[in-house]
Design an enzyme around this catalytic site. Structure first.
Site, PDB file in Angstrom:
ATOM      1  N   GLU A  27      -7.721 -14.356  -4.684  1.00 18.53           N
ATOM      2  CA  GLU A  27      -8.445 -15.582  -5.033  1.00 18.53           C
ATOM      3  C   GLU A  27      -9.093 -16.171  -3.795  1.00 18.53           C
ATOM      4  O   GLU A  27     -10.207 -16.690  -3.843  1.00 18.53           O
ATOM      5  CB  GLU A  27      -7.506 -16.607  -5.675  1.00 18.53           C
ATOM      6  CG  GLU A  27      -8.208 -17.888  -6.090  1.00 18.53           C
ATOM      7  CD  GLU A  27      -7.327 -18.806  -6.906  1.00 18.53           C
ATOM      8  OE1 GLU A  27      -7.503 -20.041  -6.796  1.00 18.53           O
ATOM      9  OE2 GLU A  27      -6.459 -18.317  -7.649  1.00 18.53           O
ATOM     10  N   SER A  61      -4.014 -21.164  -3.054  1.00 19.09           N
ATOM     11  CA  SER A  61      -3.542 -20.030  -3.854  1.00 19.09           C
ATOM     12  C   SER A  61      -4.193 -18.737  -3.381  1.00 19.09           C
ATOM     13  O   SER A  61      -5.419 -18.641  -3.303  1.00 19.09           O
ATOM     14  CB  SER A  61      -3.850 -20.258  -5.332  1.00 19.09           C
ATOM     15  OG  SER A  61      -3.133 -21.361  -5.827  1.00 19.09           O
ATOM     16  N   ARG A  66     -11.930 -18.232 -12.237  1.00 13.41           N
ATOM     17  CA  ARG A  66     -12.222 -18.259 -10.798  1.00 13.41           C
ATOM     18  C   ARG A  66     -13.441 -17.414 -10.453  1.00 13.41           C
ATOM     19  O   ARG A  66     -13.492 -16.708  -9.452  1.00 13.41           O
ATOM     20  CB  ARG A  66     -11.003 -17.798  -9.982  1.00 13.41           C
ATOM     21  CG  ARG A  66      -9.753 -18.597 -10.250  1.00 13.41           C
ATOM     22  CD  ARG A  66      -9.897 -20.050  -9.812  1.00 13.41           C
ATOM     23  NE  ARG A  66      -8.692 -20.801 -10.106  1.00 13.41           N
ATOM     24  CZ  ARG A  66      -8.490 -21.512 -11.218  1.00 13.41           C
ATOM     25  NH1 ARG A  66      -9.446 -21.589 -12.148  1.00 13.41           N
ATOM     26  NH2 ARG A  66      -7.366 -22.161 -11.419  1.00 13.41           N
TER      27      ARG A  66
END
Length: 321
Positions: free
Chosen positions: A314, A244, A195
């Site tokens: 995130e 998320s 990520r």
């Protein structure tokens, strides 16, 4: 002097200013600019959480050349941020300084550009990319069906789902830097991690090339349907959410750590940890961005106290508190 919400498509070349305390004036003449520039533009409607303050300026370019011209005139002197579907983002209540760039239909196309290869606009959705690949018999891109966002966002964040990530399929991407410079970066140059990418702040991904492998359209479609069904069954898709919330720490699942810390259903103001999937925060209808971010920090504290693991965000958090 312009008022909040005023929009401009062109003028006599003078630089517009925004009559809002704390707003950054856009030092750019609009002569020749064909896109839409809005002063103190509300952003809440563009985000999945449906919260947050306005952008000092929102620019919606007519096409690639229009965006390049606009950013060249800014010259890197004003903060620039790209906005896609707003699915993995908290826009703070104080709004976003500088210029927010939102890519429209001119950047939303997907084309077959080579052997098992697609060229996709930065504003194209993951669903469109995966569906186009299916129709062309290109396998390996099905996971993009499970990423709620646009090409620009998931190229920047190395978006992934169901065991695959963008780094596995990206050939290269075309990027405009905040000063208007146009560059092409390969997947290797983006130095992808979990990520994360090395894409500079303020850089805007205007297109990307993805490469798959030969596949049967029926099998590809079946895998896409499986992914869609799995998301529907496990995630609170029909709520005001942001995807998320936390990265999965090495050796752990974020949702399991949140659950173990007793945070399922935890609330702060109008924000709540989802009962259905504990790595999702939701706006129950009255939340502010401060509620949502504050709840996330409360969850991080509780998880650390219970497990010793420090969760990392995130979701992108942008703007003034």
């Amino acid at each position: 002097m312009n008022q909040p919400g005023d929009s401009y498509h062109f003028d006599d070349g003078s630089a517009p200013t925004c009559a809002v305390e704390g707003a950054v004036s856009a030092p750019v003449p609009l002569e020749g600019i064909r896109g839409k520039l809005t002063c103190k533009a509300p952003l809440a409607s563009y985000t999945w959480f449906k919260t947050g303050g306005p952008a000092d300026w929102l620019f919606e370019p007519a096409d690639l050349e229009d965006l390049k011209m606009f950013l060249e005139r800014l010259g890197g002197e004003v903060p620039v941020m790209a906005l896609g579907l707003g699915s993995n983002m908290i826009v703070r209540d104080g709004g976003v300084p500088g210029v927010v760039v939102r890519l429209g239909k001119a950047f939303a196309g997907v084309q077959h550009s080579g052997d098992m290869e697609l060229t996709c606009g930065g504003g194209a959705s993951g669903i469109l990319v995966a569906s186009t690949a299916r129709d062309l018999g290109i396998a390996g891109l099905e996971f993009l069906r499970g990423i709620p966002g646009t090409v620009g966002g998931f190229v920047r964040m190395n978006g992934g789902a169901y065991g695959r990530e963008v780094a596995d399929v990206l050939v290269d991407c075309a990027v405009i830097l905040p000063d208007g410079a146009f560059v092409t970066l390969t997947a290797a140059e983006l130095d992808y991690g979990y990520r994360h990418s090395a894409l500079p702040d303020g850089a805007i991904v205007v297109s990307a090339r993805f490469k798959g492998r030969p596949g049967d359209p029926a099998e590809i479609g079946a895998e896409m349907e499986r992914i869609a069904a799995a998301r529907e069954a496990s995630q609170p898709l029909r709520t005001k959410t942001g995807g998320s919330t936390f990265k999965n720490p090495e050796g752990h699942k974020a949702w399991e750590l949140v659950d173990r810390a007793g945070c399922r259903g935890l609330t702060l103001g109008g924000a709540q940890v989802s009962e259905k999937h504990t790595n999702f925060l939701i706006n129950t209808g009255t939340a502010t961005s401060a509620d949502i971010e504050g709840l996330g920090e409360l969850v991080r504290d509780k998880v650390y106290a219970a497990t010793g693991v420090s969760l990392e965000w995130e979701i992108q958090r942008v703007g003034r508190p």
